[in-house]
Motif scaffolding. Sequence first.
Motif, PDB file in Angstrom:
ATOM      1  N   ALA A   1      -9.529  12.362  -0.625  1.00 18.97           N
ATOM      2  CA  ALA A   1      -9.156  13.696  -0.144  1.00 18.97           C
ATOM      3  C   ALA A   1      -7.670  13.730   0.225  1.00 18.97           C
ATOM      4  N   SER A   2      -7.164  12.652   0.806  1.00 23.45           N
ATOM      5  CA  SER A   2      -5.744  12.581   1.167  1.00 23.45           C
ATOM      6  C   SER A   2      -4.864  12.660  -0.069  1.00 23.45           C
ATOM      7  N   LEU A   3      -5.221  11.930  -1.101  1.00 23.86           N
ATOM      8  CA  LEU A   3      -4.421  11.937  -2.324  1.00 23.86           C
ATOM      9  C   LEU A   3      -4.501  13.282  -3.039  1.00 23.86           C
ATOM     10  N   VAL A   4      -5.663  13.914  -3.020  1.00 25.53           N
ATOM     11  CA  VAL A   4      -5.796  15.243  -3.618  1.00 25.53           C
ATOM     12  C   VAL A   4      -4.914  16.238  -2.859  1.00 25.53           C
ATOM     13  N   GLN A   5      -4.924  16.165  -1.532  1.00 22.28           N
ATOM     14  CA  GLN A   5      -4.082  17.046  -0.720  1.00 22.28           C
ATOM     15  C   GLN A   5      -2.605  16.807  -1.022  1.00 22.28           C
ATOM     16  N   CYS A   6      -2.226  15.555  -1.143  1.00 17.72           N
ATOM     17  CA  CYS A   6      -0.834  15.210  -1.469  1.00 17.72           C
ATOM     18  C   CYS A   6      -0.446  15.810  -2.816  1.00 17.72           C
TER      19      CYS A   6
ATOM     20  N   LEU B   1       0.005  19.615  -2.559  1.00 17.94           N
ATOM     21  CA  LEU B   1       1.249  19.991  -1.876  1.00 17.94           C
ATOM     22  C   LEU B   1       2.462  19.656  -2.716  1.00 17.94           C
ATOM     23  N   ALA B   2       2.413  18.525  -3.412  1.00 23.34           N
ATOM     24  CA  ALA B   2       3.567  18.110  -4.222  1.00 23.34           C
ATOM     25  C   ALA B   2       3.803  19.043  -5.404  1.00 23.34           C
ATOM     26  N   PHE B   3       2.713  19.574  -5.963  1.00 20.22           N
ATOM     27  CA  PHE B   3       2.853  20.391  -7.157  1.00 20.22           C
ATOM     28  C   PHE B   3       2.562  21.867  -6.926  1.00 20.22           C
TER      29      PHE B   3
ATOM     30  N   ALA C   1      15.652  10.760   3.887  1.00 22.33           N
ATOM     31  CA  ALA C   1      15.274  11.557   5.058  1.00 22.33           C
ATOM     32  C   ALA C   1      14.465  12.779   4.641  1.00 22.33           C
ATOM     33  N   GLN C   2      14.883  13.420   3.553  1.00 19.90           N
ATOM     34  CA  GLN C   2      14.165  14.596   3.066  1.00 19.90           C
ATOM     35  C   GLN C   2      12.757  14.211   2.597  1.00 19.90           C
ATOM     36  N   THR C   3      12.647  13.116   1.872  1.00 19.79           N
ATOM     37  CA  THR C   3      11.349  12.659   1.390  1.00 19.79           C
ATOM     38  C   THR C   3      10.437  12.282   2.552  1.00 19.79           C
ATOM     39  N   LEU C   4      10.973  11.557   3.522  1.00 16.90           N
ATOM     40  CA  LEU C   4      10.162  11.172   4.675  1.00 16.90           C
ATOM     41  C   LEU C   4       9.731  12.383   5.495  1.00 16.90           C
ATOM     42  N   ALA C   5      10.576  13.383   5.587  1.00 14.61           N
ATOM     43  CA  ALA C   5      10.203  14.609   6.293  1.00 14.61           C
ATOM     44  C   ALA C   5       9.056  15.316   5.568  1.00 14.61           C
ATOM     45  N   LEU C   6       9.106  15.338   4.242  1.00 12.11           N
ATOM     46  CA  LEU C   6       8.017  15.939   3.463  1.00 12.11           C
ATOM     47  C   LEU C   6       6.718  15.171   3.650  1.00 12.11           C
ATOM     48  N   VAL C   7       6.792  13.854   3.623  1.00 14.94           N
ATOM     49  CA  VAL C   7       5.602  13.030   3.821  1.00 14.94           C
ATOM     50  C   VAL C   7       5.037  13.260   5.221  1.00 14.94           C
ATOM     51  N   SER C   8       5.911  13.354   6.199  1.00 11.86           N
ATOM     52  CA  SER C   8       5.464  13.600   7.566  1.00 11.86           C
ATOM     53  C   SER C   8       4.736  14.938   7.674  1.00 11.86           C
ATOM     54  N   ARG C   9       5.308  15.976   7.066  1.00 11.26           N
ATOM     55  CA  ARG C   9       4.649  17.296   7.092  1.00 11.26           C
ATOM     56  C   ARG C   9       3.309  17.235   6.357  1.00 11.26           C
ATOM     57  N   TRP C  10       3.257  16.490   5.267  1.00  9.80           N
ATOM     58  CA  TRP C  10       2.009  16.355   4.529  1.00  9.80           C
ATOM     59  C   TRP C  10       0.967  15.650   5.382  1.00  9.80           C
ATOM     60  N   LEU C  11       1.361  14.555   6.044  1.00 12.73           N
ATOM     61  CA  LEU C  11       0.411  13.821   6.876  1.00 12.73           C
ATOM     62  C   LEU C  11      -0.143  14.692   7.995  1.00 12.73           C
ATOM     63  N   GLU C  12       0.674  15.600   8.523  1.00 13.09           N
ATOM     64  CA  GLU C  12       0.230  16.482   9.601  1.00 13.09           C
ATOM     65  C   GLU C  12      -0.859  17.443   9.140  1.00 13.09           C
ATOM     66  N   THR C  13      -0.962  17.688   7.825  1.00 14.29           N
ATOM     67  CA  THR C  13      -1.983  18.605   7.315  1.00 14.29           C
ATOM     68  C   THR C  13      -3.348  17.932   7.174  1.00 14.29           C
ATOM     69  N   LEU C  14      -3.383  16.609   7.242  1.00 15.17           N
ATOM     70  CA  LEU C  14      -4.638  15.880   7.067  1.00 15.17           C
ATOM     71  C   LEU C  14      -5.450  15.870   8.354  1.00 15.17           C
TER      72      LEU C  14
ATOM     73  N   GLY D   1       3.053  25.590  -9.572  1.00 17.01           N
ATOM     74  CA  GLY D   1       1.927  26.419  -9.983  1.00 17.01           C
ATOM     75  C   GLY D   1       0.670  25.611 -10.236  1.00 17.01           C
ATOM     76  N   VAL D   2       0.681  24.327  -9.910  1.00 13.11           N
ATOM     77  CA  VAL D   2      -0.476  23.459 -10.072  1.00 13.11           C
ATOM     78  C   VAL D   2      -1.108  23.291  -8.704  1.00 13.11           C
ATOM     79  N   ALA D   3      -2.418  23.526  -8.635  1.00 16.17           N
ATOM     80  CA  ALA D   3      -3.082  23.315  -7.337  1.00 16.17           C
ATOM     81  C   ALA D   3      -4.520  22.959  -7.516  1.00 16.17           C
TER      82      ALA D   3
END
Length: 172
Positions: free
Chosen positions: A156-161, A164-166, A105-118, A170-172
């Motif tokens: 671009a989606s994978l770069v955004q992911c 956000l993941a890192f 549930a936590q992972t899916l919530a993170l993915v959902s928030r990430w998808l909303e940024t695209l 301190g990695v961006a």
Amino acid sequence: MSNSLSTDDIGLLYAQHYPWLVRWLHRKLGSSHDAADFAQDTFCRLLGSQAPVLREPRAWLTTTATRLIIDDSRSRMVARLFCESWVHVHGNDTAPSAETVAQAAQTLALVSRWLETLPPRARMAFLMVRLEGQTHAQVAAHLGVSVSRVRQYLSASLVQCYKLAFSDAGVA
């Protein structure tokens, strides 16, 4: 003099508004236990924030409590869907542990928030390729763009992911 709430201010707000918030939540939820839990979570959220002095504390409290209820409802729905998917894949003989459900549930919530940024088209391309298994050409035809544009969306989606993941590391 600070513009943010002190611990004493929050204590005073708690004393003045907690009983009212519990009653308001009880009317909304129909459960005194859930009302008390969400009221407590609402004040915990206030403690963890850098909230300025509240001119309308009840408005802030009801808005925050409502958001917590919505988040809880979404989490329960995701957990239910995960359990249904688990049964579909693994059968009725095994059930996921509570920890597995919570992590999913936590992972899916993170993915959902990430998808909303695209951007919408990038999100659609990503979902069509990753979830529906469509080819880049099929996605391009559906979106009315070139195959190379679909590849740009996916990159671009994978770069955004990745960002956000890192970002916490301190990695961006």
